[in-house]
Scaffold this active site. Structure first.
Site, PDB file in Angstrom:
ATOM      1  N   HIS A 111       3.404  -7.098  -4.000  1.00 28.22           N
ATOM      2  CA  HIS A 111       2.936  -7.966  -2.917  1.00 28.22           C
ATOM      3  C   HIS A 111       3.620  -9.327  -3.039  1.00 28.22           C
ATOM      4  CE1 HIS A 111       0.315  -9.351   0.231  1.00 28.22           C
ATOM      5  NE2 HIS A 111       0.093 -10.442  -0.490  1.00 28.22           N
TER       6      HIS A 111
ATOM      7  N   GLY B  33      12.403  -1.166   3.617  1.00 30.35           N
ATOM      8  CA  GLY B  33      12.715  -0.371   2.426  1.00 30.35           C
ATOM      9  C   GLY B  33      13.612  -1.034   1.397  1.00 30.35           C
ATOM     10  N   SER B  34      13.671  -2.382   1.415  1.00 30.95           N
ATOM     11  CA  SER B  34      14.549  -3.018   0.412  1.00 30.95           C
ATOM     12  C   SER B  34      14.002  -2.825  -1.000  1.00 30.95           C
ATOM     13  CB  SER B  34      14.745  -4.501   0.724  1.00 30.95           C
ATOM     14  OG  SER B  34      13.544  -5.216   0.554  1.00 30.95           O
ATOM     15  N   ASN B  35      12.678  -2.815  -1.147  1.00 27.98           N
ATOM     16  CA  ASN B  35      12.108  -2.569  -2.488  1.00 27.98           C
ATOM     17  C   ASN B  35      12.318  -1.122  -2.910  1.00 27.98           C
ATOM     18  OD1 ASN B  35      10.587  -4.959  -3.763  1.00 27.98           O
ATOM     19  ND2 ASN B  35      10.103  -5.090  -1.591  1.00 27.98           N
TER      20      ASN B  35
ATOM     21  N   MET C 223       2.092  -0.355   4.631  1.00 23.32           N
ATOM     22  CA  MET C 223       1.164  -1.260   5.300  1.00 23.32           C
ATOM     23  C   MET C 223      -0.091  -0.569   5.789  1.00 23.32           C
ATOM     24  SD  MET C 223       2.582  -3.843   4.492  1.00 23.32           S
ATOM     25  CE  MET C 223       3.354  -5.382   4.915  1.00 23.32           C
ATOM     26  N   ARG C 224      -0.662   0.288   4.957  1.00 22.96           N
ATOM     27  CA  ARG C 224      -1.932   0.944   5.278  1.00 22.96           C
ATOM     28  C   ARG C 224      -2.827   0.861   4.065  1.00 22.96           C
ATOM     29  NH1 ARG C 224      -2.387   4.574   9.611  1.00 22.96           N
ATOM     30  NH2 ARG C 224      -0.380   4.918  10.606  1.00 22.96           N
TER      31      ARG C 224
ATOM     32  N   ASP D  58      -4.651  -5.352  -1.339  1.00 23.94           N
ATOM     33  CA  ASP D  58      -3.799  -6.034  -2.322  1.00 23.94           C
ATOM     34  C   ASP D  58      -4.625  -6.544  -3.507  1.00 23.94           C
ATOM     35  OD1 ASP D  58      -1.404  -5.658  -0.798  1.00 23.94           O
ATOM     36  OD2 ASP D  58      -2.065  -7.270   0.516  1.00 23.94           O
TER      37      ASP D  58
HETATM   38  C1  GAR Z   1       7.688  -6.661   0.701  1.00 23.98           C
HETATM   39  O1  GAR Z   1       7.822  -8.037   0.688  1.00 23.98           O
HETATM   40  C2  GAR Z   1       6.363  -6.248   0.061  1.00 23.98           C
HETATM   41  O2  GAR Z   1       5.978  -7.063  -1.004  1.00 23.98           O
HETATM   42  C3  GAR Z   1       5.424  -6.411   1.223  1.00 23.98           C
HETATM   43  O3  GAR Z   1       6.134  -5.858   2.311  1.00 23.98           O
HETATM   44  C4  GAR Z   1       7.525  -6.131   2.122  1.00 23.98           C
HETATM   45  C5  GAR Z   1       8.286  -4.846   2.338  1.00 23.98           C
HETATM   46  O4  GAR Z   1       9.672  -5.075   2.358  1.00 23.98           O
HETATM   47  N1  GAR Z   1       4.181  -5.770   0.981  1.00 23.98           N
HETATM   48  C6  GAR Z   1       3.018  -6.266   1.373  1.00 23.98           C
HETATM   49  O5  GAR Z   1       2.900  -7.276   2.027  1.00 23.98           O
HETATM   50  C7  GAR Z   1       1.806  -5.450   0.931  1.00 23.98           C
HETATM   51  N2  GAR Z   1       0.621  -6.104   1.296  1.00 23.98           N
HETATM   52  P1  GAR Z   1      10.670  -3.875   2.147  1.00 23.98           P
HETATM   53  O6  GAR Z   1      10.259  -2.799   3.150  1.00 23.98           O
HETATM   54  O7  GAR Z   1      12.025  -4.445   2.467  1.00 23.98           O
HETATM   55  O8  GAR Z   1      10.539  -3.397   0.725  1.00 23.98           O
END
Ligand code: GAR
Length: 197
Positions: free
Chosen positions: A112, A12-14, A93-94, A148
């Site tokens: 992504h 969940g950092s984003n 991730m679904r 993606d």
């Molecule tokens: C992020 O790097 C995002 O870009 C990636 O998962 C990570 C989640 O990190 N997403 C994908 O790979 C989508 N195909 P987070 O939970 O710390 O935000």
């Protein structure tokens, strides 16, 4: 004020970068736009703890024993009940199915960790690193039915330093995502508000 919902599966950092950016944009005492809901599909995902700390309501979306259409119909109802204007996937991730993507297409975005269309799918940074890739980055895009894929909105990139480790690269890509994605989402929320929601 436009209303954002975030769908996430993991750390969940984003999500946190998005919420903090929106909180920082204020009209007097009120945030200009608001993240009104986090939806997570893994019950014990760390992102749910972040939502609690940040004061964002969260809902666990259990897929077990239900068809994707059924789950997504529930999700669609939840988002409409919360008057959501824009849905941001942040490490969700679904794959979303045609019903949900069709209903939210122009209002559904993703981040992504690669320069798309290169390296779609999970573990993108790790796979790119292992193949000897020199340029790394992240892409924000509208979501379609593919993995993606979908129209690109913006991307940012940098060159790998000599001797840079996978962990160092991952940290740099994530830091880049935390700058890029909030910028893109804010612009979209501004456009939605300007258009009159
Ligand atoms: C992020 O790097 C995002 O870009 C990636 O998962 C990570 C989640 O990190 N997403 C994908 O790979 C989508 N195909 P987070 O939970 O710390 O935000």
């Amino acid at each position: 004020m436009a209303r954002l919902a975030v769908l996430a599966s993991g750390a969940g950092s984003n999500f946190q970068a998005l919420v903090e950016t929106l909180k920082a944009q204020r009209d007097g005492d009120m945030p200009h736009h608001q993240c009104v809901l986090l939806v997570h599909d893994r019950k014990d995902a760390l992102v749910a703890d972040r939502a609690r700390r940040l004061g964002v309501p969260s809902v666990w979306l259990g897929y077990q024993g239900r068809s994707r259409d059924e789950v997504e119909a529930g999700l669609d109802g939840l988002l409409r009940a919360a008057s959501v204007d824009l849905v941001a996937l942040a490490g969700f991730m679904r794959m979303l199915g045609p019903f949900f993507v069709g209903a939210w297409r122009a209002r559904l975005v993703n981040i992504h960790p690669s320069i798309l269309p290169a390296w779609p799918g999970s573990h993108a940074i790790e796979r790119a690193f292992a193949s000897g890739e020199e340029i790394f980055g992240a892409s924000a895009h509208f979501v379609d039915e593919g993995m993606d894929s979908g129209p690109l909105i913006a991307h940012d990139e940098f060159r790998k330093k000599s001797g840079e480790s996978l962990e160092e690269l991952e940290a740099r890509v994530h830091a880049l995502e935390h700058r890029l994605y909030p910028r893109v989402v804010l612009d979209l929320l501004d456009a939605i508000e300007t258009a009159g929601r």
